[in-house]
Design a protein around this motif. Sequence first.
Motif, PDB file in Angstrom:
ATOM      1  N   VAL A   1      -9.371   3.224   0.364  1.00 42.16           N
ATOM      2  CA  VAL A   1      -9.010   3.811   1.662  1.00 42.16           C
ATOM      3  C   VAL A   1      -7.872   3.003   2.250  1.00 42.16           C
ATOM      4  N   PHE A   2      -6.852   3.684   2.748  1.00 42.58           N
ATOM      5  CA  PHE A   2      -5.665   3.024   3.273  1.00 42.58           C
ATOM      6  C   PHE A   2      -5.550   3.258   4.773  1.00 42.58           C
ATOM      7  N   ASN A   3      -4.938   2.307   5.442  1.00 44.74           N
ATOM      8  CA  ASN A   3      -4.811   2.447   6.892  1.00 44.74           C
ATOM      9  C   ASN A   3      -3.698   3.425   7.252  1.00 44.74           C
TER      10      ASN A   3
ATOM     11  N   GLU B   1       4.091   5.375   6.605  1.00 39.13           N
ATOM     12  CA  GLU B   1       5.311   4.903   5.953  1.00 39.13           C
ATOM     13  C   GLU B   1       5.562   5.665   4.651  1.00 39.13           C
ATOM     14  N   ALA B   2       4.498   5.899   3.874  1.00 39.97           N
ATOM     15  CA  ALA B   2       4.660   6.629   2.605  1.00 39.97           C
ATOM     16  C   ALA B   2       5.096   8.070   2.854  1.00 39.97           C
ATOM     17  N   LEU B   3       4.475   8.723   3.834  1.00 31.06           N
ATOM     18  CA  LEU B   3       4.820  10.110   4.126  1.00 31.06           C
ATOM     19  C   LEU B   3       6.215  10.230   4.718  1.00 31.06           C
TER      20      LEU B   3
ATOM     21  N   ALA C   1       0.825  -1.212   0.000  1.00 32.96           N
ATOM     22  CA  ALA C   1       0.000   0.000   0.000  1.00 32.96           C
ATOM     23  C   ALA C   1       0.857   1.258   0.000  1.00 32.96           C
ATOM     24  N   ARG C   2       1.983   1.216   0.729  1.00 34.18           N
ATOM     25  CA  ARG C   2       2.820   2.416   0.792  1.00 34.18           C
ATOM     26  C   ARG C   2       3.381   2.794  -0.583  1.00 34.18           C
ATOM     27  N   GLU C   3       3.618   1.784  -1.443  1.00 31.14           N
ATOM     28  CA  GLU C   3       4.124   2.076  -2.778  1.00 31.14           C
ATOM     29  C   GLU C   3       3.036   2.699  -3.648  1.00 31.14           C
TER      30      GLU C   3
ATOM     31  N   GLU D   1      -5.431  15.700   2.493  1.00 32.10           N
ATOM     32  CA  GLU D   1      -5.572  15.915   1.063  1.00 32.10           C
ATOM     33  C   GLU D   1      -5.247  14.640   0.281  1.00 32.10           C
ATOM     34  N   LEU D   2      -4.256  13.918   0.725  1.00 25.48           N
ATOM     35  CA  LEU D   2      -3.850  12.682   0.074  1.00 25.48           C
ATOM     36  C   LEU D   2      -4.919  11.608   0.232  1.00 25.48           C
ATOM     37  N   ILE D   3      -5.491  11.481   1.421  1.00 27.89           N
ATOM     38  CA  ILE D   3      -6.543  10.491   1.663  1.00 27.89           C
ATOM     39  C   ILE D   3      -7.743  10.739   0.751  1.00 27.89           C
ATOM     40  N   VAL D   4      -8.156  11.998   0.656  1.00 28.95           N
ATOM     41  CA  VAL D   4      -9.314  12.340  -0.177  1.00 28.95           C
ATOM     42  C   VAL D   4      -9.020  12.063  -1.649  1.00 28.95           C
ATOM     43  N   GLY D   5      -7.806  12.446  -2.102  1.00 27.02           N
ATOM     44  CA  GLY D   5      -7.461  12.226  -3.497  1.00 27.02           C
ATOM     45  C   GLY D   5      -7.425  10.752  -3.864  1.00 27.02           C
TER      46      GLY D   5
END
Length: 491
Positions: A68-70, A76-78, A9-11, A56-60
Motif C-alpha cells: 500500500v502506497f501513500n 507524483e506517479a499519476l 515509491a513513485r517509480e 484501480e491502481l491501488i487495488v492492483g
Amino acid sequence: MSEDEKNPAREIIGDYARSNFRYFRTADGTVYAQRNGHPVARPIRSQGTTGSHRQELIVGLFKDGYGVFNGTALKEALDLIEALAMSEQVQPVHIRVAPGFDGATWLDLGRNDGQSVRIHPTGWEIRTPDPQEVCWRRTQLTGELPLPAKDTNGKGLDLLLRLCNFANAQTESLAIAWLIGCLGPSVPVPAPFLTGPQGAGKSTGARMLVRIIEGMSSDLRRAPKDEENLIAAVAAGWVTALDNLSHLTPDMSDAMCCIVTGAENVKRALFTDGDVVRSRYRKPLLLTGIDVGVIRPDLAERLLPLRLERPRVRRTEAELWAEFGEILPIILGSLLDLTVKVRATEAEIPTDLRMADFAHLCAQLDAATSFGALDAYRASLDDLNDDVIEGDLLAQTVLKHAAGIDPGAEIRMSSSEWLHCLTQLYTGEECRPLPKGWPTTGKVLSDRLKRIQPVLAARGVLVDWGRTGTARYIEMTRPTPPEPDEQAGMF
C-alpha cells in the motif's frame, strides 16, 4: 537493502502502471487508462463512485504484492503518467454504442469481462473488442445487458410488442425503427413521445424500450429544471428517458432539439479563469406524457409520436418485469438480427423530411420487412403539424388569411403591413383582445413566421423573404396544385 527497496515509491507505481495499463488522451485533453487487453477506459483523475484509475491502481498494486502506497507517491506517479500521456495518440471514448473498423459498430453489454456485441455487414457476434478499436466509458447509468440469444427467428420482437400497448401496427413499426436507430452511433434519431390516455402504460412501455438498450437497471427520470442539468444527464448515458412531461419551456425545447441532432456545450473549467471544457453530445432521447402543451415547430420535426392504448387485462409489476427479464436476451437477439438485415438493404433516401437519416432507415426497414414505417413516419409528422397549428394562434390566422389567396397568386407586404393585416383579421369586427405572445412589431412577426414556416409549407402556404431596391418584404404564396395527369406521372 535490495535495489527494488531503494527505488522511490513513485517509480514502483509508474513501472507497474506502464506494464499493466495503456494510457491515451481524448480530443478534449482528458487522459484515460485501459488495463491491457480490456476495453473499459477510466479517467485517471476521476473520483466518482464508478471507480477511477487511481482506485484501480491501488487495488492492483495491493493484490499483486507491491503493498500500500501513500497519497503523495500516487499523486507524483499519476502526474508523470498524465504528462506523458498528453503526447500519446488521441482516441475517443464511447458510452454504450461505438463505431468500429471495416464498417462495424459495437454495443457495450456493460459486463465486467468487457464482452460486447460487434455488428458487422454480414452478421453479429459476441467478443471482446481490441482496445485500439473501441474504448468504453462506464458511468453509474451504464447497466448490464444479457448475452443476446442466437437464432431467434424474429420471435423476440413479437414477444416485445405483445407486452407493449401500442395502438396499431404503424406505431409498432416506428418503435422498432427507433430501436434499430439507437444501435447506430452516427445516425440521429427523433425522440419518441409516448402518448395516450391515462392508464395506457406509457411509463411501462418507455421502460421496456429503454431497457432493451440500457439494461434492466435503467429507469425513467423526471425532467431536469434547467438545460445544464439536462445536458449533464445526457452526457452520462446513451438513451435519456424523461417521464410525465407536462410543460416544455422554450429553453428546454431548444435543448432537446440540440440533443437529438447534435451540438456542443462549452463552459469554464473549474478553478480556472481562461480554460474551458467542451462537451459534444448527440444522444437518443425518449419522452412520455399525456400532453406537453404547445409544441414548437422545430421540436415537432424531431419528435416521433408513439400512441398507446389502455390494456384490456392488467398484470402486476412483478409478473410483467419477470417475464420481460426472461425474454430480454431473445428480444435483443431478434433486434440485432433485424439490424443486420436492415443495414444490408438498399433503399432510396427521402429528401423531403428533416430527419433524413431516420427516414432512410425507415425506408430500409420497409424494403427488408414491408412494415410501412416510412408512411407511418410521414403520417406522424403530419399529426404533429396539426398539434403545432392548434397551439399557435398566429399560424391559424396565417392559414385563415391564405385561404383567401388565389392559387398561384403572390402577396408581398412589409413586415409591419403583414402585422397590421393579420392583427385585423384576428381581432375581427368584434375587436377581441389579442392573446398573450402576439407579435408587437414587424421584426417579431418576421421571426415568428420563420419559426412556423415549415408547418405552413406542410399546409400549402409558402412564406419567403426578399428585398426590393428600397425595402424588404415578406411574400406569401399558395402554389398551384398539379394537374391530375402530373400527379399520376409522379408515381
